[in-house]
Design a protein around this motif. Structure first.
Motif, PDB file in Angstrom:
ATOM      1  N   LYS A   1      48.937  29.402  36.629  1.00  0.00           N
ATOM      2  CA  LYS A   1      49.537  29.250  35.567  1.00  0.00           C
ATOM      3  C   LYS A   1      49.187  28.042  34.773  1.00  0.00           C
TER       4      LYS A   1
ATOM      5  N   SER B   1      46.217  33.866  33.381  1.00  0.00           N
ATOM      6  CA  SER B   1      47.489  33.350  34.009  1.00  0.00           C
ATOM      7  C   SER B   1      47.755  34.274  35.038  1.00  0.00           C
ATOM      8  N   ASN B   2      47.292  35.616  35.019  1.00  0.00           N
ATOM      9  CA  ASN B   2      47.848  36.262  36.393  1.00  0.00           C
ATOM     10  C   ASN B   2      46.694  37.026  36.870  1.00  0.00           C
TER      11      ASN B   2
END
Length: 308
Positions: free
Chosen positions: A191, A202-203
């Protein structure tokens, strides 16, 4: 001619079996209750840290990652290192009194629990909050496992005691929680990286089959997150860090060994490395200068040791 049991004997037999089933069920229920109590206590103690505003934007700052390392992750790792050291001495017959050693481990787990319990984790970093909770629950379970082992040590040989510890329900719960906490921590690093470099997502969901070619194109912070996930899925309590496993995978591929062995997936490489105990703590630091000079990482001690 077979002798038939009397009514009294039958009732006694059924009663004994019933009590045995209840006792086993109560034990595992107790393990779950102990874990749940840790969670409830943590939630109650951190209510004052909660924001009253809804829709708080998640923000993983580097200082949050660094603070978490020193106040939560490091206390846990210090306990884990002592756990491995004591079990090694036990297996090599270097311990005169295994019971006393396990009592010391129990006391250390309690001490490290108190240190991590008082750490303040920002509400804007829910992955770190969850990681703290998981590490606390894990330390509590290891404390219980050590206490139980200290009692059993008086009646078991070193080999029998080691086997019993590894199968203890509290120990297994401890591994489950701490590996989940470690994964949360490495997810939080991803993140942070995505907030610094917009080209990093972010993922990143681990695909069912991760091909070597796809692995080679990934940023280091994603590779580390995936290795933390590998250890979590395997419930593998290891003395090395996820980045050490990342390094060994990369070295295995770069050396041409994966190609020679006709390996196509990262999972197969991880299986081989773990099963052959080919990963050591410090592997990342030893190869960082050659492999990862341009990779983005948060300024954490295990990525940037003082000796560098």
């Amino acid at each position: 001619m077979e002798k038939r049991l009397t009514r009294t004997e039958l009732l006694f037999s059924f009663g004994f079996l019933f009590m045995l089933v209840v006792a086993v069920g109560a034990f595992f229920y107790g393990v779950q209750i102990g874990s749940d109590k840790t969670e409830s206590k943590f939630i109650e103690q951190t209510k004052h840290l909660s924001s009253t505003k809804e829709g708080v934007v998640t923000a993983y700052q580097q200082q949050d990652l660094v603070s978490f390392y020193h106040t939560v992750f490091l206390p846990y790792r210090e306990f884990q290192n002592e756990w491995f050291a004591s079990l090694h001495k036990m297996s090599s017959q270097q311990l005169v009194d295994s019971s006393s050693a396990l009592k010391e481990l129990s006391s250390l787990a309690k001490q490290k629990y108190k240190e991590a319990e008082h750490a303040s984790v920002p509400k804007t970093s829910p992955l770190l909050e969850e990681a703290q909770l998981q590490f606390l629950k894990g330390l509590k379970m290891f404390q219980e496992a050590a206490d139980r082992g200290a009692v059993s040590a008086k009646e078991l040989s070193a080999a029998e005691l080691l086997a019993a510890l590894k199968q203890d329900a509290y120990y297994l719960e401890g591994v489950k929680h701490t590996m989940a906490g470690q994964q949360n921590y490495y997810d939080a690093m991803l993140k942070w990286a995505s907030s610094v470099n917009p080209n990093i997502p972010s993922n990143y969901a681990n695909p069912d089959v991760l091909e070597i070619a796809a692995w080679k194109a990934l940023p280091l912070v994603i590779k580390n997150k995936l290795m933390a996930e590998q250890l979590n899925v395997r419930k593998q309590l290891a003395s090395f860090y996820p980045q050490d496993l990342t390094t060994r995978v990369d070295e295995f591929i770069l050396s041409g060994q994966a190609s020679k062995m006709k390996m196509k997936t990262v999972d197969a490489i991880v299986d081989l490395l773990i099963n052959t105990e080919a990963v050591r703590s410090g592997d990342f630091s030893g190869s960082k200068a050659q492999l990862y000079t341009k990779d983005l990482l948060p300024q954490l001690p295990f990525f940037f040791p003082e000796k560098e």
